[in-house]
Design an enzyme around this catalytic site. Structure first.
Site, PDB file in Angstrom:
ATOM      1  N   MET A  30       0.727  -1.215  -0.016  1.00 35.48           N
ATOM      2  CA  MET A  30      -0.026  -0.005   0.021  1.00 35.48           C
ATOM      3  C   MET A  30       0.974   1.324  -0.002  1.00 35.48           C
ATOM      4  O   MET A  30       0.492   2.184   0.304  1.00 35.48           O
ATOM      5  CB  MET A  30      -0.960   0.067   1.249  1.00 35.48           C
ATOM      6  N   HIS A  37       9.472  -3.608   3.057  1.00 37.33           N
ATOM      7  CA  HIS A  37       8.966  -3.806   1.631  1.00 37.33           C
ATOM      8  C   HIS A  37      10.349  -4.156   0.711  1.00 37.33           C
ATOM      9  O   HIS A  37      10.194  -4.961  -0.145  1.00 37.33           O
ATOM     10  CB  HIS A  37       8.418  -2.549   1.072  1.00 37.33           C
ATOM     11  N   GLY A 147       5.274  -9.916   3.970  1.00 37.10           N
ATOM     12  CA  GLY A 147       5.959  -9.660   5.282  1.00 37.10           C
ATOM     13  C   GLY A 147       5.309 -10.470   6.265  1.00 37.10           C
ATOM     14  O   GLY A 147       4.069 -10.296   6.550  1.00 37.10           O
ATOM     15  N   ASP A 150       2.612  -9.116   9.024  1.00 39.15           N
ATOM     16  CA  ASP A 150       1.065  -9.454   8.957  1.00 39.15           C
ATOM     17  C   ASP A 150       1.061 -10.964   8.998  1.00 39.15           C
ATOM     18  O   ASP A 150       0.642 -11.537   7.733  1.00 39.15           O
ATOM     19  CB  ASP A 150       0.599  -8.842   7.525  1.00 39.15           C
ATOM     20  N   LEU A 184       9.284  -2.896  11.510  1.00 39.53           N
ATOM     21  CA  LEU A 184       9.130  -1.758  10.763  1.00 39.53           C
ATOM     22  C   LEU A 184       7.660  -1.783   9.913  1.00 39.53           C
ATOM     23  O   LEU A 184       7.128  -2.954   9.802  1.00 39.53           O
ATOM     24  CB  LEU A 184      10.023  -1.943   9.374  1.00 39.53           C
ATOM     25  N   SER A 186       4.638   1.133   7.938  1.00 34.85           N
ATOM     26  CA  SER A 186       4.432   2.485   7.426  1.00 34.85           C
ATOM     27  C   SER A 186       3.348   3.015   8.478  1.00 34.85           C
ATOM     28  O   SER A 186       3.450   4.498   8.380  1.00 34.85           O
ATOM     29  CB  SER A 186       3.384   2.088   6.316  1.00 34.85           C
TER      30      SER A 186
HETATM   31  O1  PAF Z   1       0.040  -5.785   3.653  1.00 38.57           O
HETATM   32  C1  PAF Z   1      -0.282  -4.857   2.898  1.00 38.57           C
HETATM   33  O2  PAF Z   1       0.369  -3.745   2.522  1.00 38.57           O
HETATM   34  C2  PAF Z   1      -1.749  -5.027   2.098  1.00 38.57           C
HETATM   35  O3  PAF Z   1      -2.551  -5.555   3.125  1.00 38.57           O
HETATM   36  C3  PAF Z   1      -1.794  -5.649   0.691  1.00 38.57           C
HETATM   37  C4  PAF Z   1      -1.307  -7.038   0.905  1.00 38.57           C
HETATM   38  C5  PAF Z   1      -1.036  -4.872  -0.116  1.00 38.57           C
HETATM   39  C6  PAF Z   1      -3.430  -5.628   0.223  1.00 38.57           C
HETATM   40  O4  PAF Z   1      -3.744  -4.451   0.121  1.00 38.57           O
END
Ligand code: PAF
Length: 282
Positions: A30, A37, A147, A150, A184, A186
């Site tokens: 996102m 990332h 990652g 999550d 880390l 966002s």
């Molecule tokens: O982990 C994220 O940044 C979001 O949940 C994803 C996987 C890009 C879906 O919008």
């Protein structure tokens, strides 16, 4: 690096790469990119694939009182970071391109979506599964990187891919952390200096608890101690839960276990998780 915003142009580019025999890797994001990332892009590059990163702030995964409007958006900086990391293509559709008028489908994965963040953020994982299913349809990747911060999201996506025969290999990449151990994210930029200092209590409490459970201490009272420590540091705790690392159901010492937590520091909700060693492995 190419930046593409239209589905037809994306399809053409991916088809050209396929025609030359390339495998396609996808790193869905996102935006508001950080070293976590970039670790996903680097993991994809190591496979020698063409790497597509998506940036799409997905309205469907934010609840009505969540931070959709203020979620950080800084595509120019993100694009520079992706270029430096060797990403081949940035897929950055507008909301109308992703969800055109008349869009009416929701992908809902029961079971793994239900507890933890699914309980604290109703509808969140329907939004995630729906957009990831769309990204997989648009990019048609062979492999996709997520990652492990999550952790539940990865479990939901693995279930969806298996259930819907999507044929995409899902790779979880270990959480990247600041020097003091904070994962880390966002959302860390929302923390003021005091909150940032206090936030380290989250990985610390999980580390202490994971070691205690691995030593054989009673999980319920260890989890309770972790909640007390987080409250003392100024967190409002959504959950701290020990679960089976695959099903996210009840944990058992003879199977891989994971300790997951979500807690709010002021208006900022942070999540983290840690593996819990089995008896005699700690
Ligand atoms: O982990 C994220 O940044 C979001 O949940 C994803 C996987 C890009 C879906 O919008």
């Amino acid at each position: 690096m190419l930046t593409i915003r239209r589905r037809d142009a994306l399809r053409e580019q991916v088809a050209a790469w396929r025609a030359e025999g390339s495998r396609i890797a996808l790193v869905p994001t996102m935006g508001a990119l950080h070293a976590g990332h970039i670790a996903l892009i680097e993991a994809a590059k190591r496979q020698g694939t063409r790497v597509v990163a998506s940036i799409f702030v997905n309205p469907k995964q934010f609840g009505p009182n969540e931070d959709l409007a203020r979620y950080p958006r800084r595509e120019a900086t993100d694009a520079r970071m992706l270029t430096d990391a060797g990403c081949d293509l940035l897929w950055a559709p507008a909301v109308e391109e992703m969800y055109p008028d008349g869009f009416a489908t929701t992908v809902s994965v029961s079971g793994v979506s239900d507890g933890l963040d699914g309980a604290s953020r109703p509808g969140h994982f329907d939004g995630v599964a729906t957009v990831v299913a769309k990204l997989f349809g648009q990019v048609a990747p062979d492999i996709a990187y997520f990652g492990e911060k999550d952790f539940q999201q990865i479990a939901v996506i693995r279930r969806m891919v298996a259930d819907l025969d999507m044929g995409v290999e899902i790779v979880g990449v270990p959480t990247q952390r600041d020097d003091d151990g904070l994962a880390l994210s966002s959302r860390n930029i929302y923390l003021d200096d005091d909150q940032r200092r206090q936030a380290v209590a989250l990985p610390r409490a999980l580390g202490v608890a994971a070691r205690a459970i691995a030593r054989g201490e009673d999980a319920a009272s260890v989890v309770n101690d972790a909640i007390v420590a987080l409250n003392a540091a100024g967190f409002a705790v959504d959950y701290v839960e020990l679960v089976d690392a695959e099903t996210l159901g009840p944990a058992s010492p003879d199977r891989p276990r994971r300790l997951l937590a979500a807690a709010r520091m002021g208006a900022t909700r942070l999540i983290d998780n840690i593996a819990v060693a089995g008896p005699g492995q700690g």
